[in-house]
Design a protein around this motif. Structure first.
Motif, mmCIF file in Angstrom:
data_model
loop_
_atom_site.group_PDB
_atom_site.id
_atom_site.type_symbol
_atom_site.label_atom_id
_atom_site.label_comp_id
_atom_site.label_asym_id
_atom_site.label_seq_id
_atom_site.Cartn_x
_atom_site.Cartn_y
_atom_site.Cartn_z
ATOM 1 N N UNK A 454 4.760 3.848 -9.414
ATOM 2 C CA UNK A 454 4.066 2.962 -10.357
ATOM 3 C C UNK A 454 2.601 2.888 -9.905
ATOM 4 N N UNK A 455 1.685 3.203 -10.820
ATOM 5 C CA UNK A 455 0.268 3.334 -10.446
ATOM 6 C C UNK A 455 -0.592 2.444 -11.335
ATOM 7 N N UNK A 456 -1.381 1.574 -10.724
ATOM 8 C CA UNK A 456 -2.323 0.710 -11.434
ATOM 9 C C UNK A 456 -3.730 1.274 -11.305
ATOM 10 N N UNK A 457 -4.459 1.360 -12.438
ATOM 11 C CA UNK A 457 -5.875 1.728 -12.441
ATOM 12 C C UNK A 457 -6.681 0.513 -12.896
ATOM 13 N N UNK A 458 -7.584 0.029 -12.037
ATOM 14 C CA UNK A 458 -8.328 -1.183 -12.369
ATOM 15 C C UNK A 458 -9.742 -1.116 -11.796
ATOM 16 N N UNK A 459 -10.745 -1.336 -12.648
ATOM 17 C CA UNK A 459 -12.135 -1.358 -12.223
ATOM 18 C C UNK A 459 -13.041 -1.594 -13.408
ATOM 19 N N UNK A 460 -14.312 -1.814 -13.154
ATOM 20 C CA UNK A 460 -15.265 -1.985 -14.246
ATOM 21 C C UNK A 460 -15.391 -0.690 -15.036
ATOM 22 N N UNK A 461 -15.677 -0.828 -16.314
ATOM 23 C CA UNK A 461 -15.697 0.323 -17.214
ATOM 24 C C UNK A 461 -16.669 1.406 -16.753
ATOM 25 N N UNK A 462 -17.797 0.983 -16.180
ATOM 26 C CA UNK A 462 -18.808 1.935 -15.746
ATOM 27 C C UNK A 462 -18.320 2.843 -14.624
ATOM 28 N N UNK A 463 -17.228 2.486 -13.965
ATOM 29 C CA UNK A 463 -16.682 3.314 -12.892
ATOM 30 C C UNK A 463 -15.836 4.464 -13.430
ATOM 31 N N UNK A 464 -15.535 4.445 -14.729
ATOM 32 C CA UNK A 464 -14.883 5.559 -15.432
ATOM 33 C C UNK A 464 -13.493 5.905 -14.905
ATOM 34 N N UNK A 465 -12.756 4.894 -14.464
ATOM 35 C CA UNK A 465 -11.369 5.149 -14.064
ATOM 36 C C UNK A 465 -10.529 5.626 -15.244
ATOM 37 N N UNK A 466 -10.938 5.229 -16.466
ATOM 38 C CA UNK A 466 -10.220 5.700 -17.650
ATOM 39 C C UNK A 466 -10.214 7.213 -17.737
ATOM 40 N N UNK A 467 -11.301 7.859 -17.277
ATOM 41 C CA UNK A 467 -11.341 9.317 -17.252
ATOM 42 C C UNK A 467 -10.295 9.867 -16.295
ATOM 43 N N UNK A 468 -10.125 9.199 -15.169
ATOM 44 C CA UNK A 468 -9.120 9.629 -14.202
ATOM 45 C C UNK A 468 -7.716 9.499 -14.785
ATOM 46 N N UNK A 469 -7.482 8.420 -15.542
ATOM 47 C CA UNK A 469 -6.179 8.241 -16.192
ATOM 48 C C UNK A 469 -5.920 9.376 -17.176
ATOM 49 N N UNK A 470 -6.917 9.641 -18.036
ATOM 50 C CA UNK A 470 -6.749 10.668 -19.059
ATOM 51 C C UNK A 470 -6.515 12.046 -18.441
ATOM 52 N N UNK A 471 -7.296 12.378 -17.426
ATOM 53 C CA UNK A 471 -7.147 13.696 -16.802
ATOM 54 C C UNK A 471 -5.817 13.787 -16.074
ATOM 55 N N UNK A 472 -5.439 12.726 -15.373
ATOM 56 C CA UNK A 472 -4.183 12.723 -14.629
ATOM 57 C C UNK A 472 -2.996 12.945 -15.570
ATOM 58 N N UNK A 473 -3.076 12.357 -16.760
ATOM 59 C CA UNK A 473 -1.982 12.477 -17.716
ATOM 60 C C UNK A 473 -2.166 13.673 -18.662
ATOM 61 N N UNK A 474 -3.159 14.519 -18.354
ATOM 62 C CA UNK A 474 -3.327 15.747 -19.120
ATOM 63 C C UNK A 474 -3.916 15.571 -20.481
ATOM 64 N N UNK A 475 -4.698 14.479 -20.677
ATOM 65 C CA UNK A 475 -5.300 14.227 -21.987
ATOM 66 C C UNK A 475 -6.683 14.837 -22.102
ATOM 67 N N UNK A 476 -7.240 15.345 -21.014
ATOM 68 C CA UNK A 476 -8.551 16.008 -21.045
ATOM 69 C C UNK A 476 -8.395 17.503 -20.775
#
Length: 476
Positions: A454-476
């Motif tokens: 179970x993995x939590x991604x949390x940080x301010x938007x400017x840190x671009x963790x959302x990109x890490x989520x998308x790439x990790x899940x193969x969305x990029x």
């Protein structure tokens, strides 16, 4: 915008037509010269680094039929701009046909146009503000109200001095009620957008420390947030979070009604018997003699307060609480805000859109509540705009993890390193890794994670963790 022509826009914004057809029909407002929806008014905003007036001809080339301008005062200046556009190999026919409207200030003109559009509306508007949870609360209120109304809500994150006027222009005729998010990050901003929106009722979710750098103290943030009442319907209702110590004792301005919601005894709309079922809140909503069972599909006890705000608003607008609770039970969250995904046997908690100490602790609580026995991994990045105590707020998260351990912590960012300091100083046993780049985060996840995690991604938007989520899940 429905049934609005250039001449009405000119009147609303106190503008002057330099060229073009005042009978031209307009349907949309755009701030991005690259993207038009059809029959657009392009509004070039003058920013700290870029003056969008330089993109006017590009906007027209992409479909805008009218523009605001504070950089062109007569037709000769318009012709010069078009000639420059043509000198770079572009066609200037559309630019000569478009309506160029001269205004003193494009942002102020946009706000005046937004107020004009607001005055054309006859439906009630519910305004949402607060330091944390505005967007999720907005979505939950919209969900609860949908049990009795056709609801329009702020699209995306359009809650600023330029976003709110565009929202006012976008509310369709078929809407029966609208839920509008109002954000602020600097002194005086809430007053400006509140006088554009002129909400009928207002919800204040909490008073945190986001933007404390600009505002100086939580008390100043409270004063700014309460400006949501500027221009508000004198018979409207102010809904406040009764669990927030700064909101618990305030009174509404102008003799308006105030309604408190939350889990505290003094709240008119109160949650009781709260528990988590595999991370999902289950509780009883109480109002007077009415008791309504509620089960949410978004995780964490902090979602209970948001849900109570939604039920309070819906009930005060005549929606049956059981029907509102049923609609709330269908709400599955909002992109980047505690979205739960299954991926290759892992559970991904994407809470990457933004972060504050309160919301980061809430995310960690959700992570801890996930499947017993599963490995819990927290990927935490910097929390921004927290003022002079920023480092201490990050250490506080480390101390929280020491008391609520997880199996692995990845820390990304210079500020996030202080989370590790707090964790170590408090004697926490959770192992942590400092990552110097987002690429290092991505590489660790690809290499070290496995089915069942179970993995939590949390940080301010400017840190671009959302990109890490998308790439990790193969969305990029």
């Amino acid at each position: 915008m429905e049934h609005i022509r250039v001449k009405q826009v000119m009147e609303a914004a106190n503008g002057r037509l330099l060229c073009g057809n005042e009978e031209q029909v307009l349907a949309n407002i755009s701030l991005d010269s690259r993207n038009m929806s059809g029959l657009d008014l392009f509004v070039p905003i003058v920013g700290e680094k870029v003056d969008a007036h330089r993109f006017i001809c590009q906007a027209i080339g992409n479909g805008a039929v009218a523009v605001f301008t504070s950089a062109h005062r007569d037709i000769s200046q318009v012709e010069k701009a078009i000639a420059d556009w043509e000198s770079r190999g572009n066609d200037g026919k559309a630019a000569r046909k478009a309506a160029w409207i001269a205004v003193e200030d494009t942002k102020a003109a946009l706000q005046s146009l937004g107020k004009y559009c607001r005055n054309r509306l006859s439906i009630p508007l519910v305004g949402i503000t607060g330091s944390v949870g505005k967007t999720t609360t907005r979505e939950m209120i919209a969900a609860a109200l949908s049990a009795g109304y056709a609801v329009y809500r702020t699209p995306g994150n359009s809650n600023s001095q330029v976003g709110v006027p565009i929202t006012m222009s976008s509310i369709p005729s078929e809407a029966e009620i609208a839920v509008i998010e109002l954000g602020m990050s600097e002194p005086g901003e809430m007053e400006k957008i509140a006088r554009v929106a002129c909400v009928d009722s207002a919800v204040v979710t909490n008073i945190g420390i986001a933007h404390i750098e600009q505002l100086g103290s939580q008390e100043n943030i409270l004063r700014e947030k309460l400006h949501i009442q500027d221009g508000m319907n004198p018979e409207g209702i102010l809904f406040v979070n009764g669990d927030d110590p700064l909101l618990a004792d305030i009174q509404a301005e102008g003799g308006r009604r105030i309604i408190r919601y939350g889990m505290s005894a003094g709240c008119e709309y109160r949650a009781e018997d709260v528990r988590l079922d595999e991370g999902y809140p289950v509780f009883t909503a109480v109002h007077g003699e009415k008791r309504t069972p509620v089960r949410l599909q978004v995780m964490g006890t902090h979602m209970v307060g948001n849900a109570m705000a939604a039920l309070a608003v819906a009930a005060e607008y005549g929606v049956d609480m059981e029907e509102a609770a049923r609609k709330l039970g269908e709400f599955g969250g909002y992109k980047g805000r505690q979205q739960i995904h299954g991926f290759q046997g892992m559970t991904i908690i994407d809470d990457s859109y933004n972060a504050s100490p309160v919301s980061m602790k809430a995310g960690l609580e959700v992570l801890s509540s996930m499947k017993p026995g599963a490995r819990k991994i927290a990927v935490l990045a910097d929390m921004k705009e927290l003022g002079p105590d920023t480092v201490e707020f990050h250490r506080e998260i480390g101390r929280y993890i020491a008391e609520h351990p997880v199996d692995q912590v990845l820390l990304y960012g210079e500020l996030a390193a202080a989370i590790g300091e707090g964790l170590r100083e408090a004697g926490g046993q959770s192992p942590f890794l400092l990552c110097g780049s987002l690429e290092q985060v991505k590489e660790w996840l690809k290499r070290e994670t496995k089915s069942g995690d179970c993995i939590l991604f949390k940080g301010s938007n400017s840190m671009k963790l959302g990109d890490a989520v998308s790439e990790f899940m193969g969305q990029n």
